[in-house]
Design a protein around this motif. Structure first.
Motif, short mmCIF file in Angstrom:
data_model
loop_
_atom_site.label_atom_id
_atom_site.label_comp_id
_atom_site.label_asym_id
_atom_site.label_seq_id
_atom_site.Cartn_x
_atom_site.Cartn_y
_atom_site.Cartn_z
N ALA A 119 18.07 -25.53 -10.19
CA ALA A 119 16.69 -25.37 -10.64
C ALA A 119 16.56 -24.97 -12.10
N GLY A 120 17.65 -24.50 -12.74
CA GLY A 120 17.57 -24.21 -14.16
C GLY A 120 17.96 -22.81 -14.58
N GLU A 121 18.28 -21.94 -13.62
CA GLU A 121 18.67 -20.58 -14.00
C GLU A 121 19.92 -20.58 -14.85
N TYR A 122 20.83 -21.45 -14.51
CA TYR A 122 22.05 -21.67 -15.28
C TYR A 122 22.10 -23.15 -15.66
N PHE A 123 22.86 -23.47 -16.71
CA PHE A 123 23.23 -24.85 -16.97
C PHE A 123 24.24 -25.20 -15.88
N HIS A 124 23.80 -26.03 -14.93
CA HIS A 124 24.57 -26.20 -13.71
C HIS A 124 25.16 -27.60 -13.64
N LEU A 125 26.46 -27.66 -13.37
CA LEU A 125 27.19 -28.92 -13.26
C LEU A 125 27.87 -28.96 -11.90
N ASP A 126 27.59 -29.99 -11.14
CA ASP A 126 28.13 -30.15 -9.80
C ASP A 126 29.26 -31.17 -9.87
N LEU A 127 30.46 -30.73 -9.68
CA LEU A 127 31.65 -31.54 -9.93
C LEU A 127 32.10 -32.29 -8.67
N THR A 128 32.67 -33.47 -8.89
CA THR A 128 33.38 -34.13 -7.80
C THR A 128 34.61 -33.31 -7.46
N PRO A 129 35.19 -33.50 -6.28
CA PRO A 129 36.43 -32.77 -5.96
C PRO A 129 37.53 -33.00 -7.00
N GLU A 130 37.60 -34.22 -7.54
CA GLU A 130 38.63 -34.52 -8.55
C GLU A 130 38.39 -33.73 -9.83
N ALA A 131 37.12 -33.65 -10.25
CA ALA A 131 36.80 -32.89 -11.46
C ALA A 131 37.02 -31.40 -11.23
N ALA A 132 36.63 -30.92 -10.06
CA ALA A 132 36.84 -29.50 -9.74
C ALA A 132 38.32 -29.14 -9.78
N ALA A 133 39.15 -30.03 -9.25
CA ALA A 133 40.59 -29.78 -9.28
C ALA A 133 41.12 -29.78 -10.71
N ALA A 134 40.57 -30.67 -11.54
CA ALA A 134 41.06 -30.78 -12.92
C ALA A 134 40.80 -29.53 -13.74
N VAL A 135 39.68 -28.84 -13.47
CA VAL A 135 39.36 -27.62 -14.22
C VAL A 135 39.64 -26.36 -13.41
N GLU A 136 40.14 -26.54 -12.18
CA GLU A 136 40.40 -25.41 -11.29
C GLU A 136 39.15 -24.56 -11.13
N GLY A 137 38.04 -25.22 -10.88
CA GLY A 137 36.76 -24.54 -10.70
C GLY A 137 35.90 -25.33 -9.74
N GLY A 138 34.67 -24.86 -9.57
CA GLY A 138 33.76 -25.57 -8.69
C GLY A 138 33.27 -24.72 -7.54
N GLY A 139 33.72 -23.47 -7.45
CA GLY A 139 33.27 -22.58 -6.39
C GLY A 139 32.25 -21.59 -6.90
N ASN A 140 31.22 -22.10 -7.60
CA ASN A 140 30.21 -21.27 -8.25
C ASN A 140 30.84 -20.47 -9.39
N ASP A 141 31.71 -21.15 -10.13
CA ASP A 141 32.47 -20.52 -11.21
C ASP A 141 31.75 -20.61 -12.54
N ALA A 142 32.08 -19.69 -13.43
CA ALA A 142 31.60 -19.74 -14.80
C ALA A 142 32.50 -20.63 -15.63
N ALA A 143 31.91 -21.26 -16.64
CA ALA A 143 32.65 -22.13 -17.55
C ALA A 143 31.89 -22.20 -18.86
N SER A 144 32.48 -22.84 -19.84
CA SER A 144 31.75 -23.23 -21.04
C SER A 144 31.80 -24.74 -21.14
#
Length: 257
Positions: A119-144
Motif C-alpha cells: 500500500a505504500g508504507e515502504y518501497f515494497h518489492l515482491d520477489l520471485t523465489p529465484e530473486a529472493a534466493a539471489a539476494v538471500e531475502g524476501g521474508g519481509n526483509d530490509a534492503a536498499s
C-alpha cells in the motif's frame, strides 16, 4: 523474519534519509531512485506476469531468463521516472541486502487490493523465489535499491499478444534499457505515425495500420522516460492470425532506448 528496526534505519540512512516508515501517514513512501530503502517479500510467480511479457525469451538478460524478476508495489507502478501506471514494466533495480547484491527486472505488479504490504508504507518489492534466493531475502526483509539501466544486449522486442488485419494491435515491450514513456507505430512504406495507448502492463492500438491498408508491415518509434526518441530500423511483418498470449510472437524492433 530477518529484518530488524535497526537494519531498516541503517539502510534508510545510507540511502540519504527517506524518513522513518513508522511515521507513515498514508502517502506512499518517498523514493530516491539513486538509492532508497526497500522491503522485500517473495511470491510464487510464472513466466508471464502483469506486465504481459514472457521472461524466458533468449534475448533477455540471463538473470531474467533465470526467473530473477519481481512484482513492484502498486504505488510505484509508474516507474522510477514517475510515468503512467505500467511504466515500471521492464525496468531494472539493483537490490542490496546484508548478504548479496543483484539486478532484478520488474515483471509483475503487487496490487494494493488484498495486499496491505504493497500500500505504500515502504518501497515494497515482491520477489520471485529465484530473486529472493539471489539476494538471500524476501521474508519481509530490509534492503536498499537503486534504479539501473537494464544490462540488455541487442534490441527492444515486442511480444505480440493480439493483432488483426483491420488494425487492432496489442503488445508489450521487452528488453529495453530505460523505461518506455510513449510508443508510436506507422505502416511501411510511407505511413503516418499513430500513437499507442497503455493497457495495463501492455500497450494497444484500436486504429493501427493493418494489412488491409497496404504496405509491408509496421515500424515502431519509442520515447524513453528520459526523453530519447528512437525510430526502429526493422519492418515488422503484418500477421493475419492473432497469436494470443499462449503463443505470443516476439519481434525485434530494430531499436534500443
Amino acid at each position: 523474519m530477518r529484518a530488524t528496526a535497526s537494519i531498516i534505519a541503517i539502510l534508510l540512512a545510507a540511502c540519504g534519509g527517506n524518513g522513518d516508515p513508522s511515521d507513515w501517514n498514508g502517502d506512499p513512501m518517498v523514493v530516491d531512485p539513486s538509492c532508497t530503502g526497500a522491503r522485500l517479500t517473495s511470491y510464487w510467480s510464472t513466466t508471464w506476469g502483469w506486465c504481459e511479457f514472457p521472461s524466458d525469451r533468449p534475448f533477455l538478460p540471463a538473470f531474467a531468463q533465470d526467473g530473477i524478476t519481481m512484482a513492484i508495489a502498486e504505488p510505484w507502478n509508474g516507474g522510477s521516472y514517475g510515468g503512467a501506471p505500467g511504466e515500471a514494466c521492464g525496468e531494472c533495480w539493483e537490490i542490496t541486502t546484508s548478504f548479496a547484491t543483484q539486478i532484478v527486472m520488474v515483471h509483475d505488479l503487487c496490487p494494493i487490493e488484498g495486499n496491505p504490504l504493497c500500500a505504500g508504507e515502504y518501497f515494497h518489492l515482491d520477489l520471485t523465489p529465484e530473486a529472493a534466493a539471489a539476494v538471500e531475502g524476501g521474508g519481509n526483509d530490509a534492503a536498499s535499491a537503486r534504479r539501473v539501466a537494464c544490462p540488455v544486449t541487442g534490441n527492444v522486442h515486442a511480444a505480440i499478444l493480439d493483432w488483426n488485419q483491420w488494425g487492432y494491435l496489442r503488445l508489450s515491450f521487452m528488453n529495453h534499457r530505460i523505461a518506455i514513456r510513449a510508443a508510436e507505430v506507422r505502416a511501411d512504406p510511407g505511413g503516418d505515425w499513430v500513437a499507442m495507448e497503455r493497457s495495463g502492463g501492455a500497450w494497444h492500438c484500436l486504429d493501427c495500420p493493418g494489412s488491409v491498408d497496404g504496405g509491408d508491415g509496421l515500424v515502431f518509434r519509442l520515447t524513453s522516460a528520459q526523453g530519447q526518441v528512437v525510430e526502429g530500423t526493422r519492418v515488422v511483418p503484418f500477421q493475419e492470425v492473432s497469436p494470443g498470449p499462449d503463443n505470443a510472437v516476439t519481434e525485434d524492433l530494430g531499436l534500443q532506448v
